[in-house]
Design a protein around this motif. Structure first.
Motif, mmCIF file in Angstrom:
data_model
loop_
_atom_site.group_PDB
_atom_site.id
_atom_site.type_symbol
_atom_site.label_atom_id
_atom_site.label_comp_id
_atom_site.label_asym_id
_atom_site.label_seq_id
_atom_site.Cartn_x
_atom_site.Cartn_y
_atom_site.Cartn_z
ATOM 1 N N ASN A 1 0.713 -1.264 -0.055
ATOM 2 C CA ASN A 1 0.083 0.032 0.020
ATOM 3 C C ASN A 1 0.853 1.338 -0.056
ATOM 4 O OD1 ASN A 1 -2.815 0.367 -0.095
ATOM 5 N ND2 ASN A 1 -2.954 -1.140 1.675
ATOM 6 N N THR B 1 2.245 4.708 -0.837
ATOM 7 C CA THR B 1 1.664 6.069 -1.324
ATOM 8 C C THR B 1 2.447 7.065 -1.014
ATOM 9 O OG1 THR B 1 -0.424 5.522 -1.200
ATOM 10 C CG2 THR B 1 -0.060 7.779 -1.324
ATOM 11 N N LYS B 2 3.130 7.727 -2.023
ATOM 12 C CA LYS B 2 4.097 8.880 -2.012
ATOM 13 C C LYS B 2 3.571 10.322 -2.925
ATOM 14 C CE LYS B 2 7.516 11.745 -1.110
ATOM 15 N NZ LYS B 2 7.632 12.353 0.132
ATOM 16 N N THR C 1 0.926 12.798 -7.430
ATOM 17 C CA THR C 1 0.733 11.379 -6.672
ATOM 18 C C THR C 1 1.907 10.477 -7.272
ATOM 19 O OG1 THR C 1 -1.338 11.767 -5.541
ATOM 20 C CG2 THR C 1 -0.466 9.220 -5.555
ATOM 21 N N GLY D 1 -0.768 3.614 -3.687
ATOM 22 C CA GLY D 1 -1.190 2.550 -3.095
ATOM 23 C C GLY D 1 -0.779 1.191 -3.586
ATOM 24 N N SER E 1 12.007 4.353 -2.115
ATOM 25 C CA SER E 1 11.212 4.008 -1.000
ATOM 26 C C SER E 1 11.726 2.743 -0.325
ATOM 27 C CB SER E 1 9.872 3.645 -1.024
ATOM 28 O OG SER E 1 9.044 4.988 -2.044
ATOM 29 N N ASP F 1 4.227 8.433 2.361
ATOM 30 C CA ASP F 1 3.128 9.074 3.033
ATOM 31 C C ASP F 1 2.309 7.840 3.704
ATOM 32 O OD1 ASP F 1 3.705 11.719 2.044
ATOM 33 O OD2 ASP F 1 2.693 11.288 0.206
ATOM 34 N N ALA F 2 2.380 6.809 3.267
ATOM 35 C CA ALA F 2 1.674 5.728 3.901
ATOM 36 C C ALA F 2 2.078 4.356 3.189
ATOM 37 C CB ALA F 2 0.158 5.652 3.507
ATOM 38 N N GLY F 3 1.934 3.465 3.915
ATOM 39 C CA GLY F 3 2.202 1.949 3.457
ATOM 40 C C GLY F 3 3.512 1.633 4.017
ATOM 41 N N GLU F 4 4.000 0.394 3.757
ATOM 42 C CA GLU F 4 5.275 -0.134 4.470
ATOM 43 C C GLU F 4 5.944 -1.051 3.402
ATOM 44 O OE1 GLU F 4 5.529 -1.555 8.864
ATOM 45 O OE2 GLU F 4 4.475 -3.237 7.790
ATOM 46 N N GLU G 1 10.370 0.692 8.586
ATOM 47 C CA GLU G 1 9.817 1.744 9.236
ATOM 48 C C GLU G 1 10.918 2.298 10.307
ATOM 49 O OE1 GLU G 1 5.894 1.512 10.417
ATOM 50 O OE2 GLU G 1 5.930 3.610 11.213
#
Ligand code: ADP
Ligand code: ADP
Length: 228
Positions: free
Chosen positions: A8, A10-11, A17, A21, A48, A56-59, A68
């Protein structure tokens, strides 16, 4: 040797964007190609994994461990950029030796360094350039030195961003064949970014097709070829 899991991701940069996702599961030892046009989010995805962008989100997980809060230096990944950064004052040999002398994997004996550099420069056809400085090389030669800086060391994951883009067609075909062979021999998980469909088909164990930061398709070259 490691699995890479992207969940997921997201950047967003200001209004763009870049990655939207994105989820990918890359197997241990897989040669995995990320294919897509310019601006699709390929470089952002690689960065990433390397820890070079704040997502921004996700892993991202490597070998089952969440990255992380793990600094780039503490991730066992080796990355080559399209804009190859070589030390201008150092010879080709010293440029190739520096990843073996510093960093968290700086544990190679002088003899081991010599052997690794000989092996990788022979494969890449740059073994006659070891005493030169970067400014005395062509762009294609510089790009091969930059690729050598990644392949010379062991890492859990190799991250290669358009590593053949500055080579002429003939050399690119030759390097493709070499990389294919390296990929088959090596157990290192490799994420390989390209906008070149033929290159993706030639090299990938599997290919993910990205567009506008989203996954459009993922599969083997056979599957991608038959369902374009
Ligand atoms: P690709 O590698 O597929 O060409 P990128 O990941 O480099 O794609 O870029 C995806 C999108 O994000 C593009 O629209 C690009 O312009 C934008 N982008 C990438 N990096 C930045 C940045 N540092 N600042 C602003 N926008 C960026
Ligand atoms: P690539 O080599 O993958 O095509 P680019 O040449 O588009 O990448 O981008 C080179 C660098 O500039 C990358 O670090 C990227 O993050 C950054 N970048 C890309 N697009 C933008 C943008 N619109 N604004 C600011 N930085 C960007």
């Amino acid at each position: 040797m490691a699995t890479v899991r992207i969940e997921n991701l997201t950047k967003t940069y200001e209004k763009v964007t870049a990655v939207d996702g994105l989820s990918l599961d890359i197997a241990d030892g897989e040669f995995f190609v990320i294919l897509g046009p310019s601006g699709a989010g390929k470089t952002t995805t690689l960065k990433s994994v390397a820890g070079l962008v704040d997502v921004d989100a996700g892993e991202v997980s490597i070998a089952g461990t969440s990255m992380e809060g793990v600094e780039p230096y503490h991730r066992n990944v080796a990355m080559a950029f399209e804009s190859y950064a070589l030390y201008p004052q150092k010879t080709v040999f010293d440029n190739l030796a520096s990843p073996l002398r510093s960093g968290r994997t700086g544990k190679y004996s002088a003899q081991d360094q010599q052997q690794r550099i000989e092996a990788v420069t022979t494969t890449l056809g740059i073994d006659h350039l070891l005493k030169r400085l970067p400014r005395e090389l062509s762009n294609g030669q510089r790009q091969r030195v930059a690729l050598g800086r990644v392949l010379v060391r062991t890492a859990d994951v190799y991250l290669l961003d358009e590593p053949l883009s500055h080579l002429d067609a003939k050399l690119r075909a030759a390097m493709r064949a070499e990389l294919k062979q390296l990929g088959e021999m090596s157990s290192t998980t490799t994420l390989y970014v390209t906008h070149d469909y033929q290159e993706a088909l030639a090299l990938g164990d599997r290919i993910a097709v990205l567009r506008n930061g989203r996954l459009v398709q993922v599969g083997t070259p056979y599957e991608i070829w038959h369902d374009p």
